[in-house]
Design a protein around this motif. Sequence first.
Motif, PDB file in Angstrom:
ATOM      1  N   ILE A 212       0.879  -1.095   0.064  1.00 28.50           N
ATOM      2  CA  ILE A 212      -0.188  -0.026   0.149  1.00 28.50           C
ATOM      3  C   ILE A 212       0.833   1.214  -0.082  1.00 28.50           C
ATOM      4  N   TYR A 213       0.542   2.011  -1.048  1.00 24.49           N
ATOM      5  CA  TYR A 213       1.383   3.279  -1.150  1.00 24.49           C
ATOM      6  C   TYR A 213       0.331   4.436  -0.761  1.00 24.49           C
ATOM      7  N   ILE A 214       0.809   5.122   0.344  1.00 21.77           N
ATOM      8  CA  ILE A 214      -0.168   6.073   0.642  1.00 21.77           C
ATOM      9  C   ILE A 214       0.669   7.810   0.798  1.00 21.77           C
ATOM     10  N   ALA A 215       0.101   8.640   0.035  1.00 25.70           N
ATOM     11  CA  ALA A 215       0.626   9.682   0.032  1.00 25.70           C
ATOM     12  C   ALA A 215      -0.549  11.048   0.593  1.00 25.70           C
ATOM     13  N   ALA A 216      -0.029  11.548   1.463  1.00 27.54           N
ATOM     14  CA  ALA A 216      -0.518  13.138   1.941  1.00 27.54           C
ATOM     15  C   ALA A 216      -0.104  14.256   1.292  1.00 27.54           C
ATOM     16  N   GLY A 217      -0.731  14.850   0.467  1.00 32.01           N
ATOM     17  CA  GLY A 217      -0.081  16.059  -0.209  1.00 32.01           C
ATOM     18  C   GLY A 217      -1.286  17.127  -0.259  1.00 32.01           C
ATOM     19  N   TYR A 218      -1.651  17.608  -1.454  1.00 31.34           N
ATOM     20  CA  TYR A 218      -2.776  18.382  -1.563  1.00 31.34           C
ATOM     21  C   TYR A 218      -4.157  17.556  -1.184  1.00 31.34           C
ATOM     22  N   GLY A 219      -4.152  16.185  -1.681  1.00 25.94           N
ATOM     23  CA  GLY A 219      -5.237  15.381  -1.415  1.00 25.94           C
ATOM     24  C   GLY A 219      -4.614  14.121  -0.610  1.00 25.94           C
ATOM     25  N   LEU A 220      -5.102  13.144  -0.384  1.00 25.90           N
ATOM     26  CA  LEU A 220      -4.766  11.848   0.331  1.00 25.90           C
ATOM     27  C   LEU A 220      -5.123  10.833  -0.718  1.00 25.90           C
ATOM     28  N   VAL A 333      -4.583  -1.939   6.808  1.00 21.55           N
ATOM     29  CA  VAL A 333      -3.847  -3.112   7.114  1.00 21.55           C
ATOM     30  C   VAL A 333      -4.631  -4.267   7.665  1.00 21.55           C
ATOM     31  N   ASN A 334      -5.821  -4.064   8.370  1.00 20.36           N
ATOM     32  CA  ASN A 334      -6.965  -4.742   8.713  1.00 20.36           C
ATOM     33  C   ASN A 334      -7.372  -5.449   7.415  1.00 20.36           C
ATOM     34  N   ILE A 335      -7.863  -4.581   6.460  1.00 26.39           N
ATOM     35  CA  ILE A 335      -8.315  -5.155   5.273  1.00 26.39           C
ATOM     36  C   ILE A 335      -7.526  -5.862   4.264  1.00 26.39           C
ATOM     37  N   PHE A 336      -5.956  -5.239   4.243  1.00 27.90           N
ATOM     38  CA  PHE A 336      -5.309  -6.090   3.248  1.00 27.90           C
ATOM     39  C   PHE A 336      -4.267  -6.862   3.736  1.00 27.90           C
ATOM     40  N   GLY A 337      -3.987  -6.853   5.065  1.00 27.49           N
ATOM     41  CA  GLY A 337      -2.857  -7.475   5.487  1.00 27.49           C
ATOM     42  C   GLY A 337      -1.499  -7.767   4.738  1.00 27.49           C
ATOM     43  N   PRO A 338      -1.214  -6.353   4.223  1.00 19.63           N
ATOM     44  CA  PRO A 338      -0.009  -6.380   3.347  1.00 19.63           C
ATOM     45  C   PRO A 338       1.233  -6.389   3.898  1.00 19.63           C
ATOM     46  N   ARG A 339       2.137  -6.535   2.926  1.00 19.29           N
ATOM     47  CA  ARG A 339       3.761  -6.839   3.393  1.00 19.29           C
ATOM     48  C   ARG A 339       4.511  -5.480   3.880  1.00 19.29           C
ATOM     49  N   MET A 340       3.895  -4.444   3.108  1.00 19.14           N
ATOM     50  CA  MET A 340       4.668  -3.264   2.968  1.00 19.14           C
ATOM     51  C   MET A 340       3.637  -2.035   2.863  1.00 19.14           C
ATOM     52  N   VAL A 341       3.654  -1.070   3.740  1.00 18.23           N
ATOM     53  CA  VAL A 341       2.914   0.264   3.538  1.00 18.23           C
ATOM     54  C   VAL A 341       4.152   1.305   3.195  1.00 18.23           C
ATOM     55  N   ILE A 342       3.770   2.106   2.224  1.00 23.71           N
ATOM     56  CA  ILE A 342       5.077   3.026   1.997  1.00 23.71           C
ATOM     57  C   ILE A 342       4.237   4.460   2.097  1.00 23.71           C
ATOM     58  N   LEU A 343       4.740   5.267   2.808  1.00 19.43           N
ATOM     59  CA  LEU A 343       4.278   6.642   3.123  1.00 19.43           C
ATOM     60  C   LEU A 343       5.035   7.731   2.315  1.00 19.43           C
ATOM     61  N   GLY A 344       4.320   8.429   1.500  1.00 15.45           N
ATOM     62  CA  GLY A 344       4.806   9.477   0.428  1.00 15.45           C
ATOM     63  C   GLY A 344       4.263  10.759   0.656  1.00 15.45           C
ATOM     64  N   GLY A 345       4.319  11.730  -0.363  1.00 12.35           N
ATOM     65  CA  GLY A 345       3.742  12.864  -0.536  1.00 12.35           C
ATOM     66  C   GLY A 345       4.408  13.879   0.551  1.00 12.35           C
ATOM     67  N   ALA A 346       3.823  15.125   0.056  1.00  9.35           N
ATOM     68  CA  ALA A 346       4.435  16.320   0.732  1.00  9.35           C
ATOM     69  C   ALA A 346       4.290  16.442   2.298  1.00  9.35           C
ATOM     70  N   LEU A 347       3.340  15.552   2.972  1.00 10.76           N
ATOM     71  CA  LEU A 347       3.425  15.430   4.284  1.00 10.76           C
ATOM     72  C   LEU A 347       4.766  15.041   4.950  1.00 10.76           C
ATOM     73  N   ASN A 348       5.253  14.089   4.064  1.00 12.70           N
ATOM     74  CA  ASN A 348       6.283  13.273   4.413  1.00 12.70           C
ATOM     75  C   ASN A 348       7.514  13.965   4.460  1.00 12.70           C
ATOM     76  N   TYR A 349       7.740  15.238   4.417  1.00  8.49           N
ATOM     77  CA  TYR A 349       8.761  16.171   4.548  1.00  8.49           C
ATOM     78  C   TYR A 349       9.043  16.137   5.862  1.00  8.49           C
ATOM     79  N   ALA A 350       7.915  15.891   6.718  1.00 13.16           N
ATOM     80  CA  ALA A 350       8.279  15.818   8.210  1.00 13.16           C
ATOM     81  C   ALA A 350       8.422  14.324   8.523  1.00 13.16           C
ATOM     82  N   LYS A 351       8.916  13.483   7.713  1.00 11.13           N
ATOM     83  CA  LYS A 351       8.787  11.871   7.983  1.00 11.13           C
ATOM     84  C   LYS A 351       9.427  11.754   9.527  1.00 11.13           C
ATOM     85  N   ASP A 352      10.378  12.309  10.045  1.00 13.91           N
ATOM     86  CA  ASP A 352      10.691  11.793  11.191  1.00 13.91           C
ATOM     87  C   ASP A 352       9.539  11.940  12.271  1.00 13.91           C
TER      88      ASP A 352
END
Lengths: 401, 401
Positions: A212-220, A333-352
Amino acid sequence: MRNTADQKLVRKLNNNIIVEILRNEAPVSRANLSAITGLNRSTVSSIIDELIDGGWVREIALQTDKIGRPGMLLEINPDGGFVVGIEIGVDFLLCLATDFSTEVIWRKSIKIDPEEGQVAILQKAFDLVEEAIVFGKKKCGRGLGIGIAIPGLVDVHDGVLKLAPNLKWENVPLRLIWNQQFHYPVYVENDGNAAALGEYYFGAARGIKDLIYIAAGYGLGSGIMVDGKVLRGNKGYASEVGHMTYDPNGKLCSCGKRGCYETMIGPRAVIENVQKLIKEKGPDKTIIKISEGNGNAINYDAVVNAALENDPIAIDALNDVGCKLGLVVSHLVNIFGPRMVILGGALNYAKDFIEPVVERVVKQNALSLCQEDLVITNSFLGQESSVLGAIGLVLENLWQI
Amino acid sequence: MRNTADQKLVRKLNNNIIVEILRNEAPVSRANLSAITGLNRSTVSSIIDELIDGGWVREIALQTDKIGRPGMLLEINPDGGFVVGIEIGVDFLLCLATDFSTEVIWRKSIKIDPEEGQVAILQKAFDLVEEAIVFGKKKCGRGLGIGIAIPGLVDVHDGVLKLAPNLKWENVPLRLIWNQQFHYPVYVENDGNAAALGEYYFGAARGIKDLIYIAAGYGLGSGIMVDGKVLRGNKGYASEVGHMTYDPNGKLCSCGKRGCYETMIGPRAVIENVQKLIKEKGPDKTIIKISEGNGNAINYDAVVNAALENDPIAIDALNDVGCKLGLVVSHLVNIFGPRMVILGGALNYAKDFIEPVVERVVKQNALSLCQEDLVITNSFLGQESSVLGAIGLVLENLWQI
């Protein structure tokens, strides 16, 4: 007629498998390819001969470290052709060109304003792509195609953008328009799906089939891959996680509904949180310094910088948005039981400040079996994941099945 | 070694395709099969010869309504064998046997109490299945396998129940146990997945590849099919929609977390709503009549009957739960863009009060493109959907690829 397996299909499947192996594991010999695929030597040789004739693959050196008859080592020929990818963002255009080995050979981005309107924005996009093509032709000769990533619901079959709420575009036949402008195959993809593909082909998720790739920027936005394929739903519109309703009486969303998660997750939401907290608690000296005393002038970079200097308002504001993103990720995660979730998008400028909060909330809110072996990580490709995914689509479809 | 397409695989694929066509479209002739599949006549004939020899298919009559050489019509041979399916519910066991044409030839259900414990419950299940096998042998000769549906997280590869919170069972190697008891192939599946498969093979969703089955009963389970395959996630645990968090400070759930949707959706939640409303508004005459004046004695059937007599408390209580179920379904529609959502489980005893509410909430809360062509419907197979899905699994795996 139902699909039955026939010889042509088998050949194309095997073709794709061999190119994929060369992309990921070159240099390899014909004998290696035969061992890896289980195809017999003569089949491998005839496929390779064709690929070399076509300029897609090249022989590089004699394999000398083995006992027995030495074989020539093979790799993808970078000069096999170039691919152009462009992301049409809400407030930017980002254009890349890669050679056939997917090395980036050209990149350029410009700011745009969605208020400029569709015609003006498309013209700017054409100009960028034209530049990329001129460069690509000089470097690699033939052009293989153009991939377009865009923040909206896309009919990928026809290459039509159906709806991009944040751009306010509707029913734009992008493939048709781009085909008239440039005589290359054109692929159009939702930006979230493209980013998931980018990370899958070239980034954090190579070889990972449930992600699952999920990016929060202008939208989500998001892109979800199930067993190695992009989740597309019945009519091609899926993964709209930003428009799940959090609060039916909440803030109006660009989609026309109220209280979508998208209204509460992203840089804009962080800034709104900061402004609210300043009103409640009184301004805090770091924030004031950074915004030069003007609460309305606060931008996201300033908030992140304040958080890095331990400003409590900035940290609270980021934390609140991180928790809500964590809740969305927990649902997924409850729905897909994925191996990996990747966070991206402009919000992630604050990834820490975001990623650890998301991890904590997911640990609390998802079933433990559904998060077995789960990795939550930040995007490897950053702002280029969508463009690279769009480029990957062109390459994946070179030999269509 | 990577999968490459070879002759054996092709043969098995084509075998499965032909049996599937016979299941859905019989009677058909060899010529029909050739036209539908695109396989040549001699390939079809040799597959059919084998299937007839094996007792799986039979010739029934000469096709006389066509011009040209008449061909024998074919159909699945019901006496090809029998399959047994059993659902281990939280408070019931339901066992079915079908012949090879999937006609139900035997059925029986009994009430259980989860407090009886695992050994006692499994013994009762063995007894039921033994009865079914005795009957099946008399009717169809050979037994083809046993399918088990159970409300928990299942490792379908190894046939192990990992966790069933409502039964309080953990790490039960069901396939192993059942293999020791009965000498048939055993398939174990989560009840929600099994129900989705049941509706897909035999019920509301025949031929529909993108579907969501959601059942509110003791828990809130679901089964999701993406492009014709059950969504399983990376480690086999997915579709846990009941454990999405609605309110992190809410009621304790059987999974150990707080405020899962499961705690607020289902017959128990309806009864709790009624009790709360009676306290708030004072008891209402229909409810009192039905519960014989004792608020604690109210059961779900009584509430549904009261609602049918227009009792406002009963209707409110059902409506509230229907809205929450609608919100969950809206999330899933935004994420999956499915062709069909099927509502099942004990809650659906009140389907006239639940399904219209779910439809309304989805219309309001899901993006319109994600619900294009969406059908929301009640389960066709009712309480037998999971068992029939488990039976379908046995049949699907007869010729394993």
